[in-house]
Write an enzyme that holds these catalytic residues in place. Structure first.
Site, PDB file in Angstrom:
ATOM      1  N   LYS A 180       8.187  -0.672  13.093  1.00 36.80           N
ATOM      2  CA  LYS A 180       7.076  -0.706  14.045  1.00 36.80           C
ATOM      3  C   LYS A 180       7.140   0.506  14.965  1.00 36.80           C
ATOM      4  CE  LYS A 180       5.428  -2.850  12.304  1.00 36.80           C
ATOM      5  NZ  LYS A 180       5.035  -3.498  11.177  1.00 36.80           N
ATOM      6  N   GLU A 219       6.390   3.848  13.081  1.00 39.57           N
ATOM      7  CA  GLU A 219       5.001   3.927  12.610  1.00 39.57           C
ATOM      8  C   GLU A 219       4.042   4.344  13.722  1.00 39.57           C
ATOM      9  OE1 GLU A 219       3.839   0.672   9.247  1.00 39.57           O
ATOM     10  OE2 GLU A 219       4.523  -0.161  11.138  1.00 39.57           O
ATOM     11  N   ASN A 248     -12.318   6.130  -4.257  1.00 34.66           N
ATOM     12  CA  ASN A 248     -11.047   5.684  -3.702  1.00 34.66           C
ATOM     13  C   ASN A 248     -10.107   5.490  -4.880  1.00 34.66           C
ATOM     14  OD1 ASN A 248      -8.949   4.322  -2.382  1.00 34.66           O
ATOM     15  ND2 ASN A 248      -9.977   2.340  -2.542  1.00 34.66           N
ATOM     16  N   CYS A 262      -8.583   5.021   1.513  1.00 32.19           N
ATOM     17  CA  CYS A 262      -9.971   5.471   1.520  1.00 32.19           C
ATOM     18  C   CYS A 262     -10.871   4.237   1.592  1.00 32.19           C
ATOM     19  CB  CYS A 262     -10.377   6.287   0.306  1.00 32.19           C
ATOM     20  SG  CYS A 262      -9.471   7.809   0.124  1.00 32.19           S
ATOM     21  N   TRP A 305      -8.236   9.044   3.085  1.00 36.76           N
ATOM     22  CA  TRP A 305      -6.794   9.211   3.279  1.00 36.76           C
ATOM     23  C   TRP A 305      -6.367  10.161   2.164  1.00 36.76           C
ATOM     24  CZ3 TRP A 305      -2.247   8.359   0.565  1.00 36.76           C
ATOM     25  CH2 TRP A 305      -1.073   8.373   1.329  1.00 36.76           C
TER      26      TRP A 305
HETATM   27  C1  G6P Z   1       1.207   0.051   4.296  1.00 34.92           C
HETATM   28  C2  G6P Z   1       0.956  -0.566   5.650  1.00 34.92           C
HETATM   29  C3  G6P Z   1       2.112  -1.485   6.015  1.00 34.92           C
HETATM   30  C4  G6P Z   1       2.309  -2.531   4.937  1.00 34.92           C
HETATM   31  C5  G6P Z   1       2.507  -1.888   3.555  1.00 34.92           C
HETATM   32  C6  G6P Z   1       2.445  -2.920   2.445  1.00 34.92           C
HETATM   33  O1  G6P Z   1       2.278   0.931   4.370  1.00 34.92           O
HETATM   34  O2  G6P Z   1       0.812   0.441   6.631  1.00 34.92           O
HETATM   35  O3  G6P Z   1       1.835  -2.125   7.237  1.00 34.92           O
HETATM   36  O4  G6P Z   1       3.418  -3.313   5.243  1.00 34.92           O
HETATM   37  O5  G6P Z   1       1.461  -0.955   3.308  1.00 34.92           O
HETATM   38  O6  G6P Z   1       1.150  -3.451   2.404  1.00 34.92           O
HETATM   39  P1  G6P Z   1       0.760  -4.865   1.859  1.00 34.92           P
HETATM   40  O7  G6P Z   1      -0.724  -4.951   2.086  1.00 34.92           O
HETATM   41  O8  G6P Z   1       1.101  -4.870   0.401  1.00 34.92           O
HETATM   42  O9  G6P Z   1       1.505  -5.878   2.609  1.00 34.92           O
END
Ligand code: G6P
Length: 612
Positions: free
Chosen positions: A489, A492, A99, A2, A73
């Site tokens: 990747k 996602e 949030n 959010c 979100w």
């Molecule tokens: C989310 C994002 C990912 C990321 C993960 C951890 O799932 O979509 O791309 O790797 O969070 O986030 P951070 O900010 O802790 O690396």
């Protein structure tokens, strides 16, 4: 998750809020809303993106110099118009954006229902705004005091902004475990989840700390006090962020821009920290805790998603070069499984955003057991950066695409530097190999440039496999985490089911899936396990699988077997993750674009996961 933005000042709030929401949309994008004060409270909110909100509000009264915006979100309640923020209080005289998660919302809601409160949405947020009004009316206190008392009654995480119909000159904001930054300009205030909506208006910012409440009144200075009523002197910092860094700069997507930025971002991660000619590596944050690292019983690495994958590469590097036992854990598992931690452990917490709730909680747990906590974060001043004893920023620059790319290579770069520094200090790596690796590392950005030149070939391969339903990614040793990251990747952003596996482990399960429709992406670069991987490729070939192999330049053996080979420059196998991940990022990107997916904002995901 959010995104929150709010404004009070002399300008029209709507354009500032809309622009801010666009910048924050990476945090969540299933619904959006804005509340403005213009003689009365006007709330516009709907399911969908910020652009849907703009269409929804077209032709309506969007005047007002005070207001708040939210991009959601969903946690409590499906994404729809009603669950979108802002939420009204019972009398509709107060609005709030939030949030985080109010964990005790159910008993609070039940209690207020008994007293006649009626709720419109399924959200925990609506419970909070009702609670504030309930307290204000029952205790006959100011709005500011009602917010404070209400926050003493909630369990959970929040970043909130509140505004009241009877007070068009005041915004109140507060935070706990969800980020909030306040921008201060000439008789105007900005509030946001990160600094990006603020950057073009002011460089003077205050980062709120947990359980702090900020009161922003026209004509007055910013006031902050804690939820226990202790006055805090605001600490005004200067923002370092540049506007260009958060814009697309001519690329079709942020993700593509960020993939392309990697030669620079890797260089920035090394800047001032490496001098190969003199044999020097100096990762600033480690110095004060050098003895802790050198004498550590073991190193624990915690993170989520891509950061966890970088942690796996870190494990291989630290054990290989510094000979310290390392364990890598998902932060979400670590925090709830009663792990054995003690004072001689060093915990490395990896996070791009520095706000991931599970990683933060893992840090707090390890801290409470006396471990030393070292952060590897990208976002300067983030919650994780502040919660750790020491750390090193990755300096990758803002990453906006939800699928992490340059953050990964920067994290791996910093971990490589740490492993080299510790290996050198502990005497577990020969001087020759140390210097060789340093020189090789300095040359990595130029080699990344060469990998990026393979873009057209990778795009062509993407066109052949864009309709695949499943994909298998295989790697061994240093490239196993890369296989995991490549698969992440793809799933996602393209929604194709993909699995990353250690190549040898394939025969214990995934091999059953292989047929002539199954693309198998194998990282088969030169290194100690090369021959073994070649055997694994044979196993796939024998079952008619389609092989896309990432190999070292000049490889002839795999070329004979694979359907496609992507040749990347040769390097030491410890540095291969930095090069071999790039074709996989590009492959996922092109497949997603060809499938018509929203690359920068994939469905159901968010960039910064501030809920557990
Ligand atoms: C989310 C994002 C990912 C990321 C993960 C951890 O799932 O979509 O791309 O790797 O969070 O986030 P951070 O900010 O802790 O690396």
């Amino acid at each position: 998750m959010c995104g929150i933005v709010a404004y009070i000042g002399k300008k029209q709030a709507w354009p500032i809020l809309i622009k801010g929401l666009r910048r924050l949309e990476y945090r969540g994008y299933d619904s959006a809303g804005i509340a403005l004060h213009h003689n009365e409270l006007n709330v516009y909110k709907c399911k969908g993106k910020v652009s849907d909100l703009e269409n929804f509000a077209a032709g309506k009264d969007i005047d007002g110099t005070i207001g708040m915006g939210h991009t959601r979100w969903a946690t409590h309640g499906v994404p729809n118009d009603i669950n979108a923020h802002p939420h009204y209080s019972g009398s509709k005289e107060m609005v709030l954006i939030h949030n985080g998660i109010i964990e005790n919302y159910a008993p609070l809601k039940a209690e207020m229902k008994n007293r006649g409160h009626k709720f419109e949405s399924d959200t925990d947020t609506e419970v909070l705004v009702h609670l504030i009004e309930d307290i204000q009316q029952r205790e006959n206190v100011s709005l500011e005091e009602a917010v404070r008392l209400a926050l003493n009654n909630v369990v959970g995480a929040y970043a909130i902004v509140v505004m009241h119909k009877n007070d068009p000159d005041t915004l109140i904001a507060a935070r706990k475990s969800s980020p909030l930054v306040i921008g201060i300009a000439d008789d105007e205030f900005f509030v946001a989840s990160d600094a990006t909506p603020i950057i073009e208006y002011t460089k003077n910012v205050v980062y709120l700390d947990d359980e702090e409440i900020a009161i922003m009144r026209r004509g007055e200075k910013l006031r902050i006090h804690t939820i226990r009523n202790q006055e805090i002197t605001p600490y005004v910092q200067e923002l370092q962020l540049q506007l260009e860094a958060i814009e697309k700069g001519g690329y079709d997507h942020f993700m593509l821009k960020e993939i392309w930025e990697q030669p620079r971002s890797i260089k920035d991660s090394m800047r001032g920290r490496v001098n190969a000619a003199q044999g020097i590596v100096a990762v600033g944050g480690i110095n004060d805790y050098m003895q802790k690292f050198i004498n550590a019983n073991r190193i624990l690495i915690v993170g989520c998603g891509t950061s966890w994958h970088a942690g796996l590469v870190g494990e291989y590097l630290l054990e290989d070069l510094a000979r310290i036992p390392v364990e890598v854990e998902y932060a979400s598992e670590f925090r709830y499984r009663n792990p054995v931690i003690n004072e001689s452990d060093v915990v490395i917490a990896i996070s791009q955003s520095g706000e991931t709730a599970d990683t933060l909680a893992a840090i707090e747990l390890a801290k409470s057991k006396g471990a030393t906590i070292f952060g590897v974060c990208n976002v300067v001043g983030s919650s994780i950066a502040r919660a750790t004893h020491a750390g090193s920023y990755t300096h990758a620059g803002p990453e906006i695409g939800v699928a992490s790319t340059k953050a990964f290579t920067s994290q791996v770069t910093v971990l490589t530097l740490m492993a080299l520094m510790l290996g050198n200090r502990r005497g577990t790596i020969s001087e020759h190999h140390y210097r060789e690796l340093l020189t090789e590392l300095e040359g990595i950005p130029a080699k990344v440039e060469r990998v990026l030149k393979l873009n057209d070939q990778i795009k062509y391969i993407a066109s052949l496999y864009k309709d695949a339903r499943n994909c298998l990614y295989l790697g061994r040793s240093y490239t196993f985490p890369v296989a995991l990251e490549g698969a992440l990747k793809l799933k996602e952003i393209s929604y194709i089911h993909a699995e990353g596996y250690p190549a040898a482990e394939m025969k214990h399960g995934p091999i059953a899936l292989i047929d002539d429709e199954m693309p198998v992406i194998v990282i088969a670069t030169k290194g100690a396990s090369y021959e073994k991987v070649v055997s694994n490729i044979q196993e796939v070939k024998a079952r008619n699988g389609k092989i896309i192999a990432v190999v070292s330049e000049g490889d002839t053996v795999v070329k004979e077997m694979a359907d496609h080979v992507i040749e990347i420059p040769e390097t030491d196998e410890k540095l291969v993750p930095l090069l071999s991940v790039i074709p996989l990022q590009l492959l996922a990107y092109h497949i997603a674009v060809m499938r018509g997916c929203n690359v920068d904002q994939p469905r159901n995901l968010a960039k910064s996961v501030t809920v557990e």
